[in-house]
Scaffold this motif. Sequence first.
Motif, PDB file in Angstrom:
ATOM      1  N   VAL A   1       1.477   9.690   3.119  1.00  0.00           N
ATOM      2  CA  VAL A   1       0.753   8.707   3.930  1.00  0.00           C
ATOM      3  C   VAL A   1      -0.579   9.318   4.373  1.00  0.00           C
ATOM      4  CG1 VAL A   1       0.807   7.502   6.152  1.00  0.00           C
ATOM      5  CG2 VAL A   1       2.837   7.553   4.721  1.00  0.00           C
ATOM      6  N   VAL A   2      -1.621   8.479   4.397  1.00  0.00           N
ATOM      7  CA  VAL A   2      -2.936   8.918   4.851  1.00  0.00           C
ATOM      8  C   VAL A   2      -3.261   8.255   6.191  1.00  0.00           C
ATOM      9  CG1 VAL A   2      -3.822   9.425   2.546  1.00  0.00           C
ATOM     10  CG2 VAL A   2      -4.073   7.122   3.484  1.00  0.00           C
TER      11      VAL A   2
ATOM     12  N   ARG B   1       2.658   6.894  -6.680  1.00  0.00           N
ATOM     13  CA  ARG B   1       1.680   7.911  -7.101  1.00  0.00           C
ATOM     14  C   ARG B   1       2.033   9.296  -6.591  1.00  0.00           C
ATOM     15  NH1 ARG B   1      -4.182   5.044  -6.201  1.00  0.00           N
ATOM     16  NH2 ARG B   1      -4.002   3.545  -7.899  1.00  0.00           N
ATOM     17  N   ASP B   2       3.182   9.406  -5.908  1.00  0.00           N
ATOM     18  CA  ASP B   2       3.661  10.689  -5.381  1.00  0.00           C
ATOM     19  C   ASP B   2       2.695  11.274  -4.346  1.00  0.00           C
ATOM     20  OD1 ASP B   2       5.616  12.606  -5.177  1.00  0.00           O
ATOM     21  OD2 ASP B   2       4.743  13.885  -6.728  1.00  0.00           O
ATOM     22  N   ARG B   3       2.219  10.392  -3.425  1.00  0.00           N
ATOM     23  CA  ARG B   3       1.266  10.814  -2.402  1.00  0.00           C
ATOM     24  C   ARG B   3       1.840  10.567  -1.019  1.00  0.00           C
ATOM     25  NH1 ARG B   3      -4.368   8.246  -4.117  1.00  0.00           N
ATOM     26  NH2 ARG B   3      -5.336  10.231  -3.638  1.00  0.00           N
TER      27      ARG B   3
ATOM     28  N   TRP C   1       0.837  -1.203   0.000  1.00  0.00           N
ATOM     29  CA  TRP C   1       0.000   0.000   0.000  1.00  0.00           C
ATOM     30  C   TRP C   1       0.873   1.255   0.000  1.00  0.00           C
ATOM     31  CZ3 TRP C   1      -4.085   0.979   4.418  1.00  0.00           C
ATOM     32  CH2 TRP C   1      -4.928   2.023   4.048  1.00  0.00           C
ATOM     33  N   ALA C   2       1.884   1.283   0.854  1.00  0.00           N
ATOM     34  CA  ALA C   2       2.773   2.445   0.914  1.00  0.00           C
ATOM     35  C   ALA C   2       3.559   2.588  -0.383  1.00  0.00           C
ATOM     36  CB  ALA C   2       3.720   2.317   2.103  1.00  0.00           C
TER      37      ALA C   2
ATOM     38  N   SER D   1       5.549   8.153   2.481  1.00  0.00           N
ATOM     39  CA  SER D   1       5.160   6.830   1.977  1.00  0.00           C
ATOM     40  C   SER D   1       6.384   5.946   1.767  1.00  0.00           C
ATOM     41  CB  SER D   1       4.389   6.966   0.663  1.00  0.00           C
ATOM     42  OG  SER D   1       3.154   7.582   0.890  1.00  0.00           O
TER      43      SER D   1
ATOM     44  N   ARG E   1       5.685  12.559  -0.643  1.00  0.00           N
ATOM     45  CA  ARG E   1       5.772  11.140  -0.974  1.00  0.00           C
ATOM     46  C   ARG E   1       6.814  10.422  -0.128  1.00  0.00           C
ATOM     47  NH1 ARG E   1       9.221   9.960  -6.321  1.00  0.00           N
ATOM     48  NH2 ARG E   1       8.512   7.904  -5.777  1.00  0.00           N
TER      49      ARG E   1
ATOM     50  N   GLN F   1      -3.623   4.468   6.484  1.00  0.00           N
ATOM     51  CA  GLN F   1      -2.374   3.708   6.531  1.00  0.00           C
ATOM     52  C   GLN F   1      -1.802   3.700   7.949  1.00  0.00           C
ATOM     53  OE1 GLN F   1      -0.631   5.983   3.331  1.00  0.00           O
ATOM     54  NE2 GLN F   1      -0.386   4.118   2.127  1.00  0.00           N
TER      55      GLN F   1
ATOM     56  N   ILE G   1       2.573   1.727  -3.409  1.00  0.00           N
ATOM     57  CA  ILE G   1       1.658   2.289  -4.415  1.00  0.00           C
ATOM     58  C   ILE G   1       1.505   3.794  -4.197  1.00  0.00           C
ATOM     59  CG2 ILE G   1      -0.755   2.321  -5.190  1.00  0.00           C
ATOM     60  CD1 ILE G   1      -0.755  -0.743  -4.639  1.00  0.00           C
ATOM     61  N   TRP G   2       1.371   4.182  -2.933  1.00  0.00           N
ATOM     62  CA  TRP G   2       1.226   5.609  -2.617  1.00  0.00           C
ATOM     63  C   TRP G   2       2.497   6.368  -3.010  1.00  0.00           C
ATOM     64  CZ3 TRP G   2      -3.482   4.607  -2.123  1.00  0.00           C
ATOM     65  CH2 TRP G   2      -4.407   5.499  -1.602  1.00  0.00           C
TER      66      TRP G   2
END
Length: 123
Positions: free
Chosen positions: A30-31, A26-28, A19-20, A95, A92, A34, A22-23
């Motif tokens: 941590v949410v 995608r240049d995102r 999951w991390a 992540s 990112r 997660q 993929i994030w």
Amino acid sequence: MVTGGAYAAIAASGLLAVWAGIWALRDRAVVLKQLIAGGVVVALLLVQVVAAIIALAGGHVLAEPAVFWGYLVVAILLLPAAAVVALAERTRWSSVALLVIALALVVMELRIIQLWSTGQGAT
């Protein structure tokens, strides 16, 4: 139960790493979801600690107890450290840090299984 808990933690850490990853691709950052998943992994590790204490009280003997407990304690502390990085670094790279820590947990849990199975006793 200790090795069962380790396999559960390996699976959960592996999923968190994917999951991390993929994030990060995608240049995102941590949410919160997660971080909650990281809390689930920490809970699995705490269950593993309790199971180890019970098994040791029941007669299991560890060949290298200091190394075993060192791995468990550090494993429990890694994800809260990742949460601090995730809250401080809203890019990112949070992540990426979560990905690296989750992969490190997978390796640490494999070593914990190895240390546990070299011991002697009832389990």
